[in-house]
Design a protein around this motif. Structure first.
Motif, mmCIF file in Angstrom:
data_model
loop_
_atom_site.group_PDB
_atom_site.id
_atom_site.type_symbol
_atom_site.label_atom_id
_atom_site.label_comp_id
_atom_site.label_asym_id
_atom_site.label_seq_id
_atom_site.Cartn_x
_atom_site.Cartn_y
_atom_site.Cartn_z
ATOM 1 N N LEU A 122 1.001 -1.054 0.063
ATOM 2 C CA LEU A 122 -0.002 0.029 -0.006
ATOM 3 C C LEU A 122 1.108 1.083 -0.055
ATOM 4 O O LEU A 122 1.617 1.417 0.989
ATOM 5 C CB LEU A 122 -0.916 -0.031 1.457
ATOM 6 N N LYS A 123 0.877 2.059 -1.141
ATOM 7 C CA LYS A 123 1.733 3.087 -1.148
ATOM 8 C C LYS A 123 0.986 4.489 -0.998
ATOM 9 O O LYS A 123 -0.052 4.454 -1.119
ATOM 10 C CB LYS A 123 2.296 3.161 -2.632
ATOM 11 N N VAL A 135 -3.395 1.407 -3.994
ATOM 12 C CA VAL A 135 -3.753 0.151 -3.707
ATOM 13 C C VAL A 135 -3.029 -0.911 -4.619
ATOM 14 O O VAL A 135 -2.828 -0.513 -5.421
ATOM 15 C CB VAL A 135 -5.053 -0.093 -3.337
ATOM 16 N N PRO A 136 -2.694 -2.210 -3.743
ATOM 17 C CA PRO A 136 -2.372 -2.969 -4.872
ATOM 18 C C PRO A 136 -3.026 -3.311 -5.851
ATOM 19 O O PRO A 136 -4.395 -3.275 -5.785
ATOM 20 C CB PRO A 136 -2.086 -4.317 -3.587
ATOM 21 N N TYR A 162 -9.227 -3.067 -4.291
ATOM 22 C CA TYR A 162 -9.576 -1.754 -4.305
ATOM 23 C C TYR A 162 -9.732 -1.282 -2.790
ATOM 24 O O TYR A 162 -9.581 -2.178 -1.817
ATOM 25 C CB TYR A 162 -10.832 -1.455 -4.805
ATOM 26 N N GLY A 163 -9.443 -0.084 -2.532
ATOM 27 C CA GLY A 163 -9.590 0.560 -1.123
ATOM 28 C C GLY A 163 -10.861 0.963 -0.746
ATOM 29 O O GLY A 163 -11.778 1.610 -1.454
ATOM 30 N N ASP A 192 -6.172 2.567 -9.884
ATOM 31 C CA ASP A 192 -5.487 3.496 -10.761
ATOM 32 C C ASP A 192 -5.815 4.982 -10.559
ATOM 33 O O ASP A 192 -5.562 6.069 -11.141
ATOM 34 C CB ASP A 192 -5.766 3.154 -12.548
ATOM 35 N N TYR A 193 -6.330 5.194 -9.215
ATOM 36 C CA TYR A 193 -6.722 6.411 -8.744
ATOM 37 C C TYR A 193 -5.474 7.351 -8.066
ATOM 38 O O TYR A 193 -4.649 6.773 -7.470
ATOM 39 C CB TYR A 193 -7.907 6.565 -7.574
ATOM 40 N N ARG A 194 -5.311 8.458 -8.625
ATOM 41 C CA ARG A 194 -4.010 9.053 -7.871
ATOM 42 C C ARG A 194 -4.329 10.612 -7.380
ATOM 43 O O ARG A 194 -3.488 11.075 -6.906
ATOM 44 C CB ARG A 194 -2.909 9.390 -9.084
ATOM 45 N N GLY A 195 -5.489 10.636 -6.974
ATOM 46 C CA GLY A 195 -6.051 12.012 -6.451
ATOM 47 C C GLY A 195 -5.763 11.990 -4.973
ATOM 48 O O GLY A 195 -5.600 10.891 -4.335
#
Length: 155
Positions: free
Chosen positions: A15-16, A63-64, A68-69, A93-96
């Motif tokens: 989890l980054k 998320v990996p 999904y988170g 793929d969400y980066r916001g």
């Protein structure tokens, strides 16, 4: 398995977290076996009684792949104050920024301070299935059939 494949699998289990400001706080787990990661508010705000508000975390998470988170309520806030979450899906793929929609079902305004735990992030596995259109004749019969709400019991 090659070293490259092993590395890719290991990376996909991470989890980054990117802290977007000095107000952001890295998610934490309350105990080693906690399913959820506590998410913290980056701002002071009020959730009005019988109302809702979107709360900033100043956090981006990756998320990996294959998960999904799910942004879920914290049980203590739900039981003690009637605070629930809504609209809580974080795709791989969400980066916001992760922002948390909170509903206050209580009769009193609920004060949130920067740094308060406001929700939890639960990673859930998903199946990315291909969609195949079928005909009416290809629908398989089941005992339930087209029974909807309340069709499987008396309560």
């Amino acid at each position: 398995m090659t070293d490259q494949e092993s590395k890719r699998i290991k990376q996909s289990e991470q989890l980054k977290v990117f802290l977007r400001s000095e107000k952001a706080k890295t998610p934490t787990r309350g105990s080693p076996l906690s399913a959820g990661y506590d998410i913290y508010s980056a701002e002071q705000t009020i959730i009005p009684a019988k109302g809702q508000a979107v709360v900033s975390t100043d956090l981006t998470v990756i998320v990996p792949i294959g998960t999904y988170g799910r942004v879920a309520p914290r049980s203590g806030l739900a039981v003690k104050h009637g605070i629930q979450t809504g609209a809580g899906v974080i795709d791989a793929d969400y980066r916001g920024e992760v922002r948390v929609l909170l509903f206050n079902h209580g009769d009193k305004d609920f004060q949130i301070e920067a740094g308060d735990r406001i929700a939890q992030l639960v990673l859930e596995k998903i199946v990315l299935a291909d969609i195949i259109a079928i005909t009416r004749e290809e629908l398989d019969a089941t005992e339930r059939g087209e029974g909807g709400f309340g069709s499987t019991g008396k309560n």
